[in-house]
Design an enzyme around this catalytic site. Structure first.
Site, PDB file in Angstrom:
ATOM      1  N   CYS A 295       0.856  -1.184   0.000  1.00 33.30           N
ATOM      2  CA  CYS A 295       0.000   0.000   0.000  1.00 33.30           C
ATOM      3  C   CYS A 295       0.894   1.236   0.000  1.00 33.30           C
ATOM      4  CB  CYS A 295      -0.950  -0.001   1.194  1.00 33.30           C
ATOM      5  SG  CYS A 295      -0.154   0.454   2.744  1.00 33.30           S
TER       6      CYS A 295
ATOM      7  N   CYS B  21       4.052   1.834   2.222  1.00 32.75           N
ATOM      8  CA  CYS B  21       5.358   1.252   1.898  1.00 32.75           C
ATOM      9  C   CYS B  21       6.239   2.286   1.200  1.00 32.75           C
ATOM     10  CB  CYS B  21       5.185   0.042   0.991  1.00 32.75           C
ATOM     11  SG  CYS B  21       4.143  -1.255   1.690  1.00 32.75           S
TER      12      CYS B  21
ATOM     13  N   CYS C  29      20.382 -17.574  -2.275  1.00 31.00           N
ATOM     14  CA  CYS C  29      21.517 -16.949  -1.588  1.00 31.00           C
ATOM     15  C   CYS C  29      22.442 -16.327  -2.625  1.00 31.00           C
ATOM     16  CB  CYS C  29      22.280 -17.961  -0.740  1.00 31.00           C
ATOM     17  SG  CYS C  29      23.091 -19.245  -1.717  1.00 31.00           S
TER      18      CYS C  29
ATOM     19  N   CYS D   3      24.285 -18.450  -5.314  1.00 36.27           N
ATOM     20  CA  CYS D   3      23.536 -18.861  -6.510  1.00 36.27           C
ATOM     21  C   CYS D   3      23.842 -17.917  -7.675  1.00 36.27           C
ATOM     22  CB  CYS D   3      22.035 -18.854  -6.240  1.00 36.27           C
ATOM     23  SG  CYS D   3      21.508 -19.959  -4.923  1.00 36.27           S
TER      24      CYS D   3
ATOM     25  N   ASP E 112     -10.479  25.484 -32.795  1.00 39.98           N
ATOM     26  CA  ASP E 112      -9.928  26.237 -33.912  1.00 39.98           C
ATOM     27  C   ASP E 112     -10.551  25.654 -35.176  1.00 39.98           C
ATOM     28  OD1 ASP E 112      -8.152  27.857 -35.460  1.00 39.98           O
ATOM     29  OD2 ASP E 112      -6.924  26.066 -35.773  1.00 39.98           O
TER      30      ASP E 112
END
Length: 814
Positions: free
Chosen positions: A61, A64, A133, A136, A510
């Site tokens: 929301c 945050c 981690c 990786c 115009d």
């Protein structure tokens, strides 16, 4: 951009009214953040020149956004940080590039993910699924780096992104990443959804599983301690992320929804309401997951335009035809576009004829015929003919790239309603938070019940303290409406203008080029002295120095009849009246009847002819000297077929008054106004008089929009409450000068835009009332003990979800 607030006027070098030959220059608080609120940049774009942008994932929301802003602002080297919840983007200003590199990690510490909004030139971005981690990321980098076709690769565990420069196909990249034990998805594809499907639901499902086990156990004779452990596990699994986010929010002195929910769950556990605490966490997780999914669809309403342009182009070289990435194509290169292919870049056709579907740019579904010399746009579809196209803009500067940039900027601007609600939330939230604390403490101290009872009610009040649904009510609707409009060839520059379009009472048009074709043609020629050929030669000689549509009509008419121009000098424009020049030693004038009246030249000889031609709706160019009228040239502009339909549809949308502004004489103006179907007209206007006409309508108490070409009508566009430019696909100026831009060169999309704006206003009102009534009902039901803690969570997250889904209806309006 010219805004109605600034009331800027710019030089309008050439007016397009048929009877005006030439016209001269007519120049005539401190930021607050609280729960569910973010920075209040009302009329500024999110990103400035020295800032970098990131997409933020995981915001539940608007609170945050405040947490991220405050958290980053305290970091060394960060000069500014602004988050827009509606678009999910963060703009950061920092002292050096090293600080920018650390932003994803800093955002991750706050409980969210940050992904750079732009990638390095020549690189492709992939989302990696399955990393748990930092090692990786190293594994993937090493494997990909060992491939001969990979020039450079970088994998970020914190963002889950891989940026790679390579010579492989997309399928080969996905296969190689899979060999490393992970899964890759190209950025801006379903990979985004895959990440959401794998990470978030696993946590939510885990929490829900333990909640269900505990709930079943409580009815089957399982020991109370074991049931409590099940509920505690549900709280721990589902509450880890919001608790972590709450910690950083408190450290940043931000009062957000995560703080309130974590407090409610912990408080429920403390007073022994383990089931209530577990239910709070589970419902909060489910609600956030659904909100996040819905918001991503809304945010992608404009990002999907990026997928319209092909990633590669066929480039004609000395060695033949080579396939290149569009980022590597240079201005001046020749592209080969086959039938059925999308055009990769903006350019000019150098060979071939075809029909182009320009719907992604203009919103027009009918294909447009194109031939050598015509302009084509990236993302449009070549329907039948093979083409060679000379590239005129780089990939980042194409028309569709500019549209995406302008729309993203527009979505980041706050509308007046949104700014007001943010200010309201900044006051409301702390008041309710303090009230919740007082409810927990004061009644039991005064002997009006036990601590458990009042702490429970205080916790329920704490849950409904954050007005998420109310704060989301406006920005989601605006983002959806602006995104929808862009897909249909209409640029709305911000929520302010969307709201104004929905409240319009009058539209001024115009005439030339807006209501009419803007390409007048000579209808009749009368010579009172001498012959027609001599008259046309003199008129064309004077008009040859002008680029006005009427001048072009006379020159075209003369050229078709092979009439040669005369020698002359001393050519000069007479602003708003005509032009003059010296031909064969005699000063000759060409212009309105008014020009000759002011010089005292008698019109008696030509009066009957002038009157007849004007009554038939012609614009007249009189040619003569200071002593007499030589002849008259009648020019007529035709009403666009689509104009009449658009005016009729505007009336059905509830538009009260439609006004035509023109420099034509009253008789001609009346005929054209009747043909177009406008309700009122202002005739015989000098260029600067259009501003006065707009002001007159405003003085009558009307909200007025001005529709023009975006170049010649800048002062009137700026004076009106809302400036609408037409034909934006042809000019950058039109895209910059007006508040709303119709990319097509006609009014077809104007009624749809007004209708969309009105629907957006209605949805915003529905959202606000629904949010207020839901919150009020929850507050009232707390004190009799009717509203339980889990019902409070459901009312809060449920209301936010309903508001988002209601706003998303704007994405589907045609």
């Amino acid at each position: 951009m010219i805004t109605t607030e600034e009331k800027k006027t710019t030089c309008c070098s050439t007016k397009t009214e048929p009877d005006v030959q030439e016209s001269s220059c007519c120049s005539s608080p401190k930021e607050e953040t609280s729960c569910c609120s973010s920075s209040t940049e009302t009329e500024t774009t999110l990103k400035t020149e020295n800032e970098r942008e990131f997409y933020i994932r995981g915001m539940d929301c608007p609170s945050c956004a405040a947490t991220i802003e405050k958290g980053l602002s305290k970091k060394t080297g960060v000069q500014s940080a602004r988050v827009n919840y509606g678009t999910g983007k963060l703009a950061v200003g920092a002292e050096n590039s090293g600080v920018y590199e650390s932003i994803p990690n800093e955002v991750k510490k706050l409980g969210f993910e940050a992904v750079p909004a732009t990638q390095k030139k020549g690189y492709e971005t992939y989302r990696i699924v399955g990393m748990d981690c930092g090692s990786c990321a190293m594994t993937i980098e090493k494997h990909m780096g060992n491939l001969a076709a990979v020039e450079d690769v970088s994998v970020s565990f914190s963002t889950g992104n891989m940026q790679v420069r390579h010579g492989l196909s997309q399928e080969e990249i996905l296969k190689e990443v899979k060999k490393s034990g992970f899964e890759a998805h190209p950025e801006s594809t379903s990979g985004e959804e895959e990440v959401a499907k794998t990470k978030v639901p696993s946590v939510t499902m885990g929490s829900g599983l333990f909640l269900a086990l505990g709930f079943i156990g409580s009815f089957t004779g399982v020991q109370e301690l074991l049931v409590t452990v099940m509920y505690a596990m549900a709280i721990a699994i589902g509450g880890y992320k919001p608790a972590k986010a709450a910690f950083y929010a408190i450290r940043s002195k931000s009062l957000d929804m995560n703080v309130l929910m974590a407090s409610a769950a912990i408080g429920a556990a403390i007073i022994g309401e383990w089931f209530e605490g577990a239910m709070v966490v589970f419902l909060f997780a489910v609600g956030n997951m659904l909100q996040d999914r819905s918001m991503e669809k809304t945010r992608d309403s404009i990002r999907s335009l990026m997928d319209l342009t092909p990633a590669k182009a066929l480039v004609k070289t000395e060695d033949g035809i080579t396939e290149k990435k569009v980022e590597e194509v240079n201005i001046g290169d020749t592209l080969v576009v086959r039938p059925g292919d999308k055009i990769p870049l903006d350019g000019e056709i150098t060979s071939g004829t075809t029909s182009i579907n320009e719907a992604p740019i203009t919103g027009e579904s009918m294909p447009v015929d194109k031939e050598t010399g015509h302009t084509v746009y990236a993302g449009t579809l070549n329907e039948n003919g093979a083409l060679e196209v000379r590239v005129t803009t780089l990939a980042e500067d194409t028309t569709i790239a500019k549209i995406i940039h302008l729309v993203e900027e527009a979505q980041e601007k706050k509308a007046p309603t949104e700014a007001f609600i943010d200010r309201f939330a900044a006051v409301y939230t702390p008041i309710v938070f303090i009230l919740a604390l007082l409810v927990m403490i004061v009644p039991p101290l005064l002997g009006f019940g036990g601590w458990g009872e009042w702490v429970y009610k205080g916790l329920a009040l704490l849950v409904v303290a954050c007005p998420c649904a109310l704060v989301i009510s406006t920005p989601v609707a605006i983002v959806s409406a602006i995104g929808n409009a862009a897909k249909h060839g209409v640029l709305i520059k911000g929520g302010t203008y969307l709201e104004k379009a929905g409240a319009l009472k009058a539209i001024a048009f115009d005439k030339t080029g807006t209501l009419t074709e803007g390409k007048p043609k000579v209808s009749e020629v009368f010579a009172f002295h001498g012959n027609k050929e001599e008259l046309l030669a003199v008129a064309a000689t004077i008009e040859s120095q002008s680029s006005h549509p009427i001048a072009e009509a006379i020159l075209s008419y003369t050229n078709e009849r092979n009439i040669n121009l005369k020698e002359g000098d001393g050519f000069e424009a007479i602003a708003g009246k005509g032009a003059k020049g010296t031909i064969e030693g005699t000063q000759v004038f060409a212009g309105k009847p008014k020009l000759f009246e002011e010089m005292g030249v008698s019109l008696q000889e030509s009066e009957d002819e002038i009157s007849r031609l004007q009554k038939e709706g012609n614009t007249l160019v009189l040619v003569g000297t200071r002593e007499q009228i030589i002849g008259v040239i009648a020019v007529r502009d035709t009403i666009r077929d689509i104009t009449v339909k658009a005016i009729e549809r505007l009336k059905h949308t509830g538009m009260k008054e439609m006004v035509m502004l023109t420099g034509d004489n009253e008789g001609t103006a009346g005929i054209i106004a009747k043909e177009a179907g406008v309700t009122r007209h202002f005739a015989e206007l000098m260029p600067e008089d259009k501003v006065t006409a707009i002001q007159k309508l405003q003085q009558e108490g009307k909200q007025v929009a001005m529709v023009g070409d975006g170049i010649n009508d800048a002062p009137a566009l700026a004076t009106a409450d809302l400036g609408i430019a037409m034909g934006g696909a042809g000019t950058d100026t039109a895209m910059e000068t007006a508040d709303i831009v119709l990319m097509a060169d006609n009014l077809e999309k104007l009624p749809e835009t007004i209708s969309l704006s009105k629907k957006a206003l209605n949805i915003i009102k529905q959202n606000i009332w629904f949010s207020l009534l839901t919150k009020a009902a929850a507050l009232v039901l707390i004190f009799p003990g009717i509203l339980t803690l889990w019902m409070a969570v459901l009312s809060d997250t449920g209301a936010a979800l309903v508001v988002i889904l209601n706003s998303m209806r704007l994405l589907k309006q045609n």
